[in-house]
Enzyme design. Structure first.
Site, PDB file in Angstrom:
ATOM      1  N   ASN A   3      -3.802   6.073  -1.467  1.00  0.00           N
ATOM      2  CA  ASN A   3      -3.531   6.120  -0.023  1.00  0.00           C
ATOM      3  C   ASN A   3      -2.856   7.420   0.412  1.00  0.00           C
ATOM      4  O   ASN A   3      -2.951   7.796   1.580  1.00  0.00           O
ATOM      5  CB  ASN A   3      -2.701   4.913   0.401  1.00  0.00           C
ATOM      6  CG  ASN A   3      -3.571   3.670   0.436  1.00  0.00           C
ATOM      7  OD1 ASN A   3      -4.785   3.766   0.568  1.00  0.00           O
ATOM      8  ND2 ASN A   3      -2.960   2.506   0.288  1.00  0.00           N
TER       9      ASN A   3
ATOM     10  N   HIS B 142      -1.193  -2.456  -7.120  1.00  0.00           N
ATOM     11  CA  HIS B 142      -1.928  -2.145  -5.892  1.00  0.00           C
ATOM     12  C   HIS B 142      -3.429  -2.282  -6.108  1.00  0.00           C
ATOM     13  O   HIS B 142      -4.087  -1.403  -6.655  1.00  0.00           O
ATOM     14  CB  HIS B 142      -1.556  -0.710  -5.441  1.00  0.00           C
ATOM     15  CG  HIS B 142      -2.159  -0.325  -4.142  1.00  0.00           C
ATOM     16  ND1 HIS B 142      -2.648   0.932  -3.889  1.00  0.00           N
ATOM     17  CD2 HIS B 142      -2.349  -1.036  -3.013  1.00  0.00           C
ATOM     18  CE1 HIS B 142      -3.123   0.975  -2.662  1.00  0.00           C
ATOM     19  NE2 HIS B 142      -2.952  -0.206  -2.113  1.00  0.00           N
TER      20      HIS B 142
ATOM     21  N   SER C 248       0.830  -1.212   0.000  1.00  0.00           N
ATOM     22  CA  SER C 248       0.000   0.000   0.000  1.00  0.00           C
ATOM     23  C   SER C 248       0.857   1.251   0.000  1.00  0.00           C
ATOM     24  O   SER C 248       0.339   2.342  -0.201  1.00  0.00           O
ATOM     25  CB  SER C 248      -0.854   0.052   1.265  1.00  0.00           C
ATOM     26  OG  SER C 248      -1.687  -1.047   1.348  1.00  0.00           O
TER      27      SER C 248
ATOM     28  N   GLU D 214      -3.810   0.296  -9.060  1.00  0.00           N
ATOM     29  CA  GLU D 214      -2.731   1.249  -9.336  1.00  0.00           C
ATOM     30  C   GLU D 214      -1.513   0.442  -9.786  1.00  0.00           C
ATOM     31  O   GLU D 214      -1.122  -0.510  -9.094  1.00  0.00           O
ATOM     32  CB  GLU D 214      -2.353   2.023  -8.067  1.00  0.00           C
ATOM     33  CG  GLU D 214      -3.305   3.140  -7.707  1.00  0.00           C
ATOM     34  CD  GLU D 214      -2.863   3.879  -6.437  1.00  0.00           C
ATOM     35  OE1 GLU D 214      -2.578   5.070  -6.520  1.00  0.00           O
ATOM     36  OE2 GLU D 214      -2.809   3.255  -5.361  1.00  0.00           O
TER      37      GLU D 214
HETATM   38  N1  LIG Z   1      -6.218  -4.011   3.647  1.00  0.00           N
HETATM   39  C1  LIG Z   1      -6.319  -3.191   2.612  1.00  0.00           C
HETATM   40  O1  LIG Z   1      -7.310  -2.452   2.466  1.00  0.00           O
HETATM   41  C2  LIG Z   1      -5.231  -3.178   1.562  1.00  0.00           C
HETATM   42  C3  LIG Z   1      -5.490  -2.586   0.331  1.00  0.00           C
HETATM   43  C4  LIG Z   1      -4.499  -2.621  -0.670  1.00  0.00           C
HETATM   44  C5  LIG Z   1      -3.269  -3.199  -0.403  1.00  0.00           C
HETATM   45  N2  LIG Z   1      -3.026  -3.755   0.839  1.00  0.00           N
HETATM   46  C6  LIG Z   1      -1.717  -4.383   1.061  1.00  0.00           C
HETATM   47  O2  LIG Z   1      -1.863  -5.776   0.873  1.00  0.00           O
HETATM   48  C7  LIG Z   1      -0.934  -6.480   1.718  1.00  0.00           C
HETATM   49  C8  LIG Z   1      -1.687  -7.466   2.591  1.00  0.00           C
HETATM   50  O3  LIG Z   1      -2.638  -6.784   3.372  1.00  0.00           O
HETATM   51  P1  LIG Z   1      -3.922  -7.528   3.962  1.00  0.00           P
HETATM   52  O4  LIG Z   1      -4.908  -6.453   4.286  1.00  0.00           O
HETATM   53  O5  LIG Z   1      -4.331  -8.650   3.059  1.00  0.00           O
HETATM   54  O6  LIG Z   1      -3.336  -8.119   5.313  1.00  0.00           O
HETATM   55  P2  LIG Z   1      -3.826  -9.406   6.147  1.00  0.00           P
HETATM   56  O7  LIG Z   1      -3.304  -9.223   7.513  1.00  0.00           O
HETATM   57  O8  LIG Z   1      -5.289  -9.648   5.943  1.00  0.00           O
HETATM   58  O9  LIG Z   1      -3.066 -10.621   5.409  1.00  0.00           O
HETATM   59  C9  LIG Z   1      -1.677 -10.760   5.392  1.00  0.00           C
HETATM   60  C10 LIG Z   1      -1.376 -12.227   5.137  1.00  0.00           C
HETATM   61  O10 LIG Z   1       0.041 -12.362   4.942  1.00  0.00           O
HETATM   62  C11 LIG Z   1       0.427 -13.562   5.553  1.00  0.00           C
HETATM   63  N3  LIG Z   1       1.855 -13.549   5.809  1.00  0.00           N
HETATM   64  C12 LIG Z   1       2.542 -12.912   6.798  1.00  0.00           C
HETATM   65  N4  LIG Z   1       3.859 -13.199   6.709  1.00  0.00           N
HETATM   66  C13 LIG Z   1       3.993 -14.022   5.650  1.00  0.00           C
HETATM   67  C14 LIG Z   1       5.107 -14.685   5.069  1.00  0.00           C
HETATM   68  N5  LIG Z   1       6.323 -14.537   5.560  1.00  0.00           N
HETATM   69  N6  LIG Z   1       4.893 -15.484   4.008  1.00  0.00           N
HETATM   70  C15 LIG Z   1       3.655 -15.642   3.485  1.00  0.00           C
HETATM   71  N7  LIG Z   1       2.561 -15.041   3.996  1.00  0.00           N
HETATM   72  C16 LIG Z   1       2.726 -14.248   5.066  1.00  0.00           C
HETATM   73  C17 LIG Z   1      -0.396 -13.630   6.817  1.00  0.00           C
HETATM   74  O11 LIG Z   1      -0.432 -14.942   7.350  1.00  0.00           O
HETATM   75  C18 LIG Z   1      -1.759 -13.132   6.313  1.00  0.00           C
HETATM   76  O12 LIG Z   1      -2.566 -14.208   5.856  1.00  0.00           O
HETATM   77  C19 LIG Z   1      -0.175  -5.391   2.487  1.00  0.00           C
HETATM   78  O13 LIG Z   1       1.004  -5.082   1.801  1.00  0.00           O
HETATM   79  C20 LIG Z   1      -1.144  -4.227   2.462  1.00  0.00           C
HETATM   80  O14 LIG Z   1      -0.516  -2.979   2.603  1.00  0.00           O
HETATM   81  C21 LIG Z   1      -3.998  -3.776   1.809  1.00  0.00           C
END
Ligand SMILES: NC(=O)c1ccc[n+]([C@@H]2O[C@H](COP(=O)([O-])OP(=O)(O)OC[C@H]3O[C@@H](n4cnc5c(N)ncnc54)[C@H](O)[C@@H]3O)[C@@H](O)[C@H]2O)c1
Length: 292
Positions: free
Chosen positions: A191, A141, A120, A153
Protein backbone atom coordinates in the site's frame (compact mmCIF):
# COMPACT_ATOMS: atom_id res chain seq x y z
CA UNK A 1 5.25 -23.93 20.40
CA UNK A 2 1.68 -25.15 19.81
CA UNK A 3 0.42 -25.06 16.23
CA UNK A 4 -2.60 -22.93 15.42
CA UNK A 5 -5.84 -24.91 14.99
CA UNK A 6 -8.76 -22.69 16.01
CA UNK A 7 -8.97 -19.24 14.47
CA UNK A 8 -11.20 -16.32 15.42
CA UNK A 9 -11.90 -13.61 12.83
CA UNK A 10 -13.29 -10.18 13.70
CA UNK A 11 -15.18 -8.42 10.89
CA UNK A 12 -17.18 -10.26 8.22
CA UNK A 13 -16.74 -7.55 5.56
CA UNK A 14 -14.92 -8.07 2.28
CA UNK A 15 -11.62 -8.99 3.95
CA UNK A 16 -12.97 -10.84 7.00
CA UNK A 17 -15.24 -13.11 5.00
CA UNK A 18 -12.43 -13.84 2.53
CA UNK A 19 -10.05 -14.71 5.37
CA UNK A 20 -12.71 -16.96 6.95
CA UNK A 21 -13.23 -18.65 3.56
CA UNK A 22 -9.54 -19.49 2.94
CA UNK A 23 -8.87 -20.52 6.56
CA UNK A 24 -11.93 -22.82 6.66
CA UNK A 25 -11.03 -24.27 3.26
CA UNK A 26 -7.56 -25.11 4.65
CA UNK A 27 -9.18 -27.07 7.51
CA UNK A 28 -9.05 -24.56 10.38
CA UNK A 29 -12.08 -24.17 12.68
CA UNK A 30 -13.37 -20.61 12.47
CA UNK A 31 -15.37 -18.31 14.74
CA UNK A 32 -16.47 -15.29 12.68
CA UNK A 33 -17.62 -12.23 14.64
CA UNK A 34 -19.29 -9.01 13.50
CA UNK A 35 -21.46 -6.39 15.17
CA UNK A 36 -24.78 -7.59 13.80
CA UNK A 37 -26.52 -10.68 12.47
CA UNK A 38 -27.09 -8.85 9.15
CA UNK A 39 -23.33 -8.23 8.71
CA UNK A 40 -22.67 -11.93 9.43
CA UNK A 41 -25.42 -13.00 7.02
CA UNK A 42 -23.93 -10.81 4.28
CA UNK A 43 -20.44 -12.20 4.95
CA UNK A 44 -21.60 -15.83 4.90
CA UNK A 45 -23.64 -15.08 1.75
CA UNK A 46 -20.46 -13.90 -0.01
CA UNK A 47 -18.52 -16.99 1.09
CA UNK A 48 -21.34 -19.26 -0.17
CA UNK A 49 -21.47 -17.40 -3.51
CA UNK A 50 -17.70 -17.71 -3.97
CA UNK A 51 -17.76 -21.42 -3.07
CA UNK A 52 -20.67 -21.96 -5.49
CA UNK A 53 -18.62 -20.36 -8.25
CA UNK A 54 -15.72 -22.74 -7.51
CA UNK A 55 -18.12 -25.72 -7.62
CA UNK A 56 -19.59 -24.52 -10.94
CA UNK A 57 -16.06 -24.31 -12.39
CA UNK A 58 -15.33 -27.87 -11.23
CA UNK A 59 -12.60 -26.67 -8.83
CA UNK A 60 -14.44 -27.86 -5.71
CA UNK A 61 -16.91 -30.64 -4.85
CA UNK A 62 -20.28 -30.02 -3.14
CA UNK A 63 -18.92 -32.06 -0.20
CA UNK A 64 -15.86 -29.77 0.15
CA UNK A 65 -18.11 -26.72 -0.03
CA UNK A 66 -20.34 -28.10 2.75
CA UNK A 67 -17.29 -29.02 4.88
CA UNK A 68 -15.80 -25.51 4.47
CA UNK A 69 -19.07 -23.81 5.42
CA UNK A 70 -19.51 -26.27 8.31
CA UNK A 71 -16.21 -25.10 9.83
CA UNK A 72 -17.35 -21.44 10.08
CA UNK A 73 -19.37 -20.51 13.18
CA UNK A 74 -20.84 -16.98 13.07
CA UNK A 75 -21.24 -15.07 16.33
CA UNK A 76 -21.70 -11.63 17.87
CA UNK A 77 -20.31 -12.76 21.27
CA UNK A 78 -16.62 -12.33 22.17
CA UNK A 79 -16.91 -15.20 24.70
CA UNK A 80 -16.85 -17.59 21.71
CA UNK A 81 -13.15 -16.75 21.22
CA UNK A 82 -12.22 -18.39 24.56
CA UNK A 83 -10.43 -21.36 22.96
CA UNK A 84 -9.09 -19.63 19.80
CA UNK A 85 -5.34 -20.07 19.19
CA UNK A 86 -5.18 -17.03 16.91
CA UNK A 87 -7.62 -14.16 16.38
CA UNK A 88 -7.32 -12.16 13.15
CA UNK A 89 -8.85 -8.68 13.40
CA UNK A 90 -10.28 -7.50 10.05
CA UNK A 91 -12.72 -4.77 11.12
CA UNK A 92 -13.05 -1.26 9.68
CA UNK A 93 -9.77 0.67 9.19
CA UNK A 94 -10.22 2.98 12.19
CA UNK A 95 -7.82 2.86 15.11
CA UNK A 96 -10.52 3.75 17.67
CA UNK A 97 -12.67 0.82 16.50
CA UNK A 98 -9.70 -1.57 16.58
CA UNK A 99 -8.69 -0.44 20.09
CA UNK A 100 -12.27 -0.93 21.34
CA UNK A 101 -12.26 -4.41 19.80
CA UNK A 102 -8.99 -5.39 21.56
CA UNK A 103 -10.40 -4.13 24.87
CA UNK A 104 -13.31 -6.57 24.50
CA UNK A 105 -11.23 -9.39 23.05
CA UNK A 106 -8.22 -9.64 25.39
CA UNK A 107 -10.11 -10.49 28.62
CA UNK A 108 -11.78 -13.55 27.03
CA UNK A 109 -8.68 -14.95 25.26
CA UNK A 110 -6.54 -17.70 26.76
CA UNK A 111 -3.08 -16.36 27.76
CA UNK A 112 -1.22 -18.30 25.05
CA UNK A 113 -3.45 -17.07 22.18
CA UNK A 114 -2.00 -14.83 19.45
CA UNK A 115 -3.62 -11.81 17.79
CA UNK A 116 -3.01 -10.57 14.23
CA UNK A 117 -4.40 -7.45 12.60
CA UNK A 118 -5.22 -7.22 8.90
CA UNK A 119 -4.79 -3.42 9.03
CA UNK A 120 -3.73 -1.90 5.69
CA UNK A 121 -1.68 0.86 7.23
CA UNK A 122 -1.81 1.35 11.00
CA UNK A 123 1.24 0.88 13.25
CA UNK A 124 1.45 -2.73 14.42
CA UNK A 125 3.57 -1.63 17.37
CA UNK A 126 0.89 0.85 18.49
CA UNK A 127 -1.99 -1.61 17.98
CA UNK A 128 -0.01 -4.31 19.84
CA UNK A 129 0.54 -1.92 22.75
CA UNK A 130 -3.24 -1.54 22.98
CA UNK A 131 -3.51 -5.27 23.83
CA UNK A 132 -2.42 -7.20 26.93
CA UNK A 133 0.07 -9.24 24.80
CA UNK A 134 2.29 -7.15 22.47
CA UNK A 135 4.75 -10.08 22.16
CA UNK A 136 1.96 -12.24 20.72
CA UNK A 137 0.66 -9.54 18.35
CA UNK A 138 1.61 -8.94 14.70
CA UNK A 139 0.34 -7.74 11.34
CA UNK A 140 -1.11 -10.22 8.85
CA UNK A 141 -2.05 -8.24 5.77
CA UNK A 142 -4.09 -10.25 3.29
CA UNK A 143 -4.83 -8.90 -0.20
CA UNK A 144 -8.27 -8.40 -1.75
CA UNK A 145 -9.95 -10.66 -2.93
CA UNK A 146 -8.50 -13.02 -0.34
CA UNK A 147 -9.45 -16.34 -2.04
CA UNK A 148 -7.70 -15.19 -5.25
CA UNK A 149 -4.66 -13.18 -4.16
CA UNK A 150 -1.54 -15.14 -3.18
CA UNK A 151 0.31 -12.60 -1.06
CA UNK A 152 0.17 -12.05 2.70
CA UNK A 153 2.45 -9.36 4.18
CA UNK A 154 3.65 -10.37 7.66
CA UNK A 155 4.64 -7.47 9.90
CA UNK A 156 6.45 -7.61 13.24
CA UNK A 157 5.79 -4.86 15.77
CA UNK A 158 8.78 -3.90 17.90
CA UNK A 159 7.62 -6.34 20.62
CA UNK A 160 6.51 -9.27 18.41
CA UNK A 161 8.13 -12.55 19.48
CA UNK A 162 9.82 -14.92 17.04
CA UNK A 163 7.43 -17.64 18.26
CA UNK A 164 4.35 -15.68 17.15
CA UNK A 165 5.95 -14.69 13.84
CA UNK A 166 6.95 -18.31 13.05
CA UNK A 167 3.56 -19.76 13.99
CA UNK A 168 1.67 -17.23 11.87
CA UNK A 169 4.12 -17.70 8.97
CA UNK A 170 3.63 -21.48 9.16
CA UNK A 171 -0.15 -21.03 9.23
CA UNK A 172 0.02 -18.66 6.21
CA UNK A 173 1.87 -21.35 4.24
CA UNK A 174 -0.86 -23.87 5.21
CA UNK A 175 -3.38 -21.55 3.52
CA UNK A 176 -1.40 -21.93 0.30
CA UNK A 177 -0.42 -18.24 0.45
CA UNK A 178 3.01 -16.66 -0.12
CA UNK A 179 4.20 -14.61 2.87
CA UNK A 180 6.58 -11.66 2.58
CA UNK A 181 8.02 -9.91 5.58
CA UNK A 182 7.56 -6.12 5.85
CA UNK A 183 8.83 -3.72 8.49
CA UNK A 184 6.40 -1.74 10.64
CA UNK A 185 6.30 1.49 8.60
CA UNK A 186 3.07 3.22 7.55
CA UNK A 187 1.19 1.10 4.96
CA UNK A 188 4.02 -1.51 4.80
CA UNK A 189 5.10 -2.44 1.23
CA UNK A 190 2.13 -2.95 -1.11
CA UNK A 191 0.00 0.00 0.00
CA UNK A 192 3.00 2.34 0.39
CA UNK A 193 3.44 1.95 -3.36
CA UNK A 194 -0.12 1.24 -4.57
CA UNK A 195 -2.18 3.87 -2.70
CA UNK A 196 -0.14 6.92 -3.74
CA UNK A 197 -0.66 5.74 -7.34
CA UNK A 198 -4.44 5.48 -6.79
CA UNK A 199 -4.45 8.89 -5.07
CA UNK A 200 -2.56 10.35 -8.06
CA UNK A 201 -5.19 8.84 -10.39
CA UNK A 202 -7.89 10.67 -8.38
CA UNK A 203 -5.87 13.94 -8.70
CA UNK A 204 -5.66 13.29 -12.45
CA UNK A 205 -9.46 13.06 -12.53
CA UNK A 206 -9.87 16.07 -10.17
CA UNK A 207 -7.65 18.28 -12.33
CA UNK A 208 -9.50 17.20 -15.50
CA UNK A 209 -6.47 15.57 -17.10
CA UNK A 210 -8.68 12.64 -18.09
CA UNK A 211 -12.12 11.12 -17.55
CA UNK A 212 -12.69 7.98 -15.43
CA UNK A 213 -12.69 5.84 -18.58
CA UNK A 214 -9.59 7.52 -20.07
CA UNK A 215 -7.58 7.18 -16.84
CA UNK A 216 -8.46 3.52 -16.33
CA UNK A 217 -7.97 2.63 -20.00
CA UNK A 218 -4.64 4.49 -20.07
CA UNK A 219 -3.25 2.54 -17.13
CA UNK A 220 -4.62 -0.81 -18.35
CA UNK A 221 -3.29 -0.49 -21.88
CA UNK A 222 -0.34 1.83 -21.23
CA UNK A 223 1.09 0.28 -18.07
CA UNK A 224 -0.36 -3.23 -18.49
CA UNK A 225 -2.28 -3.07 -15.19
CA UNK A 226 -5.07 -5.68 -15.01
CA UNK A 227 -7.47 -3.09 -13.51
CA UNK A 228 -7.53 0.69 -13.86
CA UNK A 229 -6.60 2.63 -10.68
CA UNK A 230 -10.11 4.11 -10.23
CA UNK A 231 -11.76 0.73 -10.76
CA UNK A 232 -9.29 -0.68 -8.22
CA UNK A 233 -10.05 2.14 -5.75
CA UNK A 234 -13.78 1.28 -5.95
CA UNK A 235 -12.90 -2.36 -5.41
CA UNK A 236 -10.73 -1.66 -2.33
CA UNK A 237 -13.30 0.80 -0.87
CA UNK A 238 -12.74 4.58 -1.01
CA UNK A 239 -12.94 4.85 2.80
CA UNK A 240 -10.07 2.37 3.11
CA UNK A 241 -8.07 4.22 0.39
CA UNK A 242 -8.55 7.53 2.24
CA UNK A 243 -7.65 5.99 5.60
CA UNK A 244 -4.39 4.63 4.16
CA UNK A 245 -3.48 8.01 2.59
CA UNK A 246 -4.16 9.75 5.91
CA UNK A 247 -1.88 7.29 7.71
CA UNK A 248 0.88 7.84 5.12
CA UNK A 249 0.43 11.63 5.33
CA UNK A 250 0.47 11.71 9.13
CA UNK A 251 3.09 8.99 9.60
CA UNK A 252 5.65 10.15 7.03
CA UNK A 253 4.87 13.91 7.22
CA UNK A 254 5.45 14.41 3.51
CA UNK A 255 3.02 16.50 1.38
CA UNK A 256 3.37 14.01 -1.47
CA UNK A 257 0.90 11.81 0.47
CA UNK A 258 -1.83 14.53 0.73
CA UNK A 259 -5.19 12.79 0.10
CA UNK A 260 -6.88 14.19 -3.02
CA UNK A 261 -9.82 16.49 -2.03
CA UNK A 262 -12.04 14.62 -4.51
CA UNK A 263 -11.35 11.34 -2.68
CA UNK A 264 -12.28 13.06 0.60
CA UNK A 265 -15.54 14.37 -0.95
CA UNK A 266 -16.56 10.97 -2.28
CA UNK A 267 -16.06 9.43 1.15
CA UNK A 268 -18.00 12.29 2.80
CA UNK A 269 -20.84 11.62 0.34
CA UNK A 270 -20.87 7.92 1.32
CA UNK A 271 -19.74 6.97 -2.23
CA UNK A 272 -17.37 4.26 -1.08
CA UNK A 273 -17.15 2.19 -4.27
CA UNK A 274 -18.58 -1.24 -5.03
CA UNK A 275 -19.70 -1.91 -1.46
CA UNK A 276 -22.13 1.05 -1.51
CA UNK A 277 -23.10 0.79 -5.19
CA UNK A 278 -21.34 4.02 -6.18
CA UNK A 279 -17.78 5.30 -6.31
CA UNK A 280 -15.93 6.36 -9.46
CA UNK A 281 -18.41 4.03 -11.19
CA UNK A 282 -22.12 3.45 -10.58
CA UNK A 283 -22.80 -0.24 -9.91
CA UNK A 284 -26.59 -0.18 -9.73
CA UNK A 285 -27.17 -1.32 -13.35
CA UNK A 286 -26.07 -4.32 -15.39
CA UNK A 287 -22.58 -2.92 -16.06
CA UNK A 288 -20.55 -0.31 -14.13
CA UNK A 289 -21.05 3.21 -15.51
CA UNK A 290 -18.37 5.92 -14.99
CA UNK A 291 -19.64 8.81 -12.82
CA UNK A 292 -17.30 11.48 -14.32
N1 LIG B 1 -10.44 -3.59 1.21
C1 LIG B 1 -9.20 -3.98 0.94
O1 LIG B 1 -8.79 -4.07 -0.24
C2 LIG B 1 -8.28 -4.36 2.07
C3 LIG B 1 -7.13 -5.08 1.79
C4 LIG B 1 -6.29 -5.49 2.84
C5 LIG B 1 -6.60 -5.13 4.15
N2 LIG B 1 -7.74 -4.39 4.40
C6 LIG B 1 -8.04 -4.06 5.80
O2 LIG B 1 -8.99 -4.99 6.27
C7 LIG B 1 -9.83 -4.38 7.27
C8 LIG B 1 -11.28 -4.52 6.86
O3 LIG B 1 -11.49 -3.92 5.61
P1 LIG B 1 -12.71 -4.35 4.67
O4 LIG B 1 -12.35 -3.90 3.29
O5 LIG B 1 -13.07 -5.78 4.91
O6 LIG B 1 -13.87 -3.41 5.23
P2 LIG B 1 -15.46 -3.64 5.19
O7 LIG B 1 -16.06 -2.31 5.37
O8 LIG B 1 -15.85 -4.48 4.01
O9 LIG B 1 -15.72 -4.56 6.49
C9 LIG B 1 -15.49 -4.13 7.80
C10 LIG B 1 -16.34 -4.99 8.71
O10 LIG B 1 -15.99 -4.67 10.07
C11 LIG B 1 -17.17 -4.70 10.82
N3 LIG B 1 -16.99 -3.96 12.06
C12 LIG B 1 -16.99 -2.62 12.26
N4 LIG B 1 -16.84 -2.34 13.57
C13 LIG B 1 -16.75 -3.53 14.19
C14 LIG B 1 -16.61 -3.91 15.56
N5 LIG B 1 -16.53 -3.00 16.51
N6 LIG B 1 -16.59 -5.22 15.86
C15 LIG B 1 -16.66 -6.16 14.90
N7 LIG B 1 -16.79 -5.87 13.59
C16 LIG B 1 -16.84 -4.57 13.24
C17 LIG B 1 -18.21 -4.08 9.91
O11 LIG B 1 -19.53 -4.39 10.34
C18 LIG B 1 -17.84 -4.72 8.56
O12 LIG B 1 -18.54 -5.94 8.35
C19 LIG B 1 -9.33 -2.93 7.38
O13 LIG B 1 -8.39 -2.84 8.41
C20 LIG B 1 -8.68 -2.70 6.03
O14 LIG B 1 -7.70 -1.69 6.06
C21 LIG B 1 -8.59 -4.02 3.39
Amino acid sequence: MTAIKKIGIIGAGQMGNGIAHVCAAAGFDIILLDISDEALKRGLGTITKNLDRAVAKGKLTEADKAATLGRIKPTTAYADFADSDLVIEAATEDEKIKRAIFAQLCPVLKPEAHIASNTSSLSITRLGAATDRPAKFMGMHFMNPVPVMQLVELIRGIATSEETFSLVREMTLKLGKKPVSAEDFPAFIVNRILLPMINEAVYTLYEGVGSVTCIDTAMKLGANHPMGPLELADFIGLDTCLAVMQVLHDGLADTKYRPCPLLVKYVEAGWLGRKTGRGFYDYTGEVPVPTR
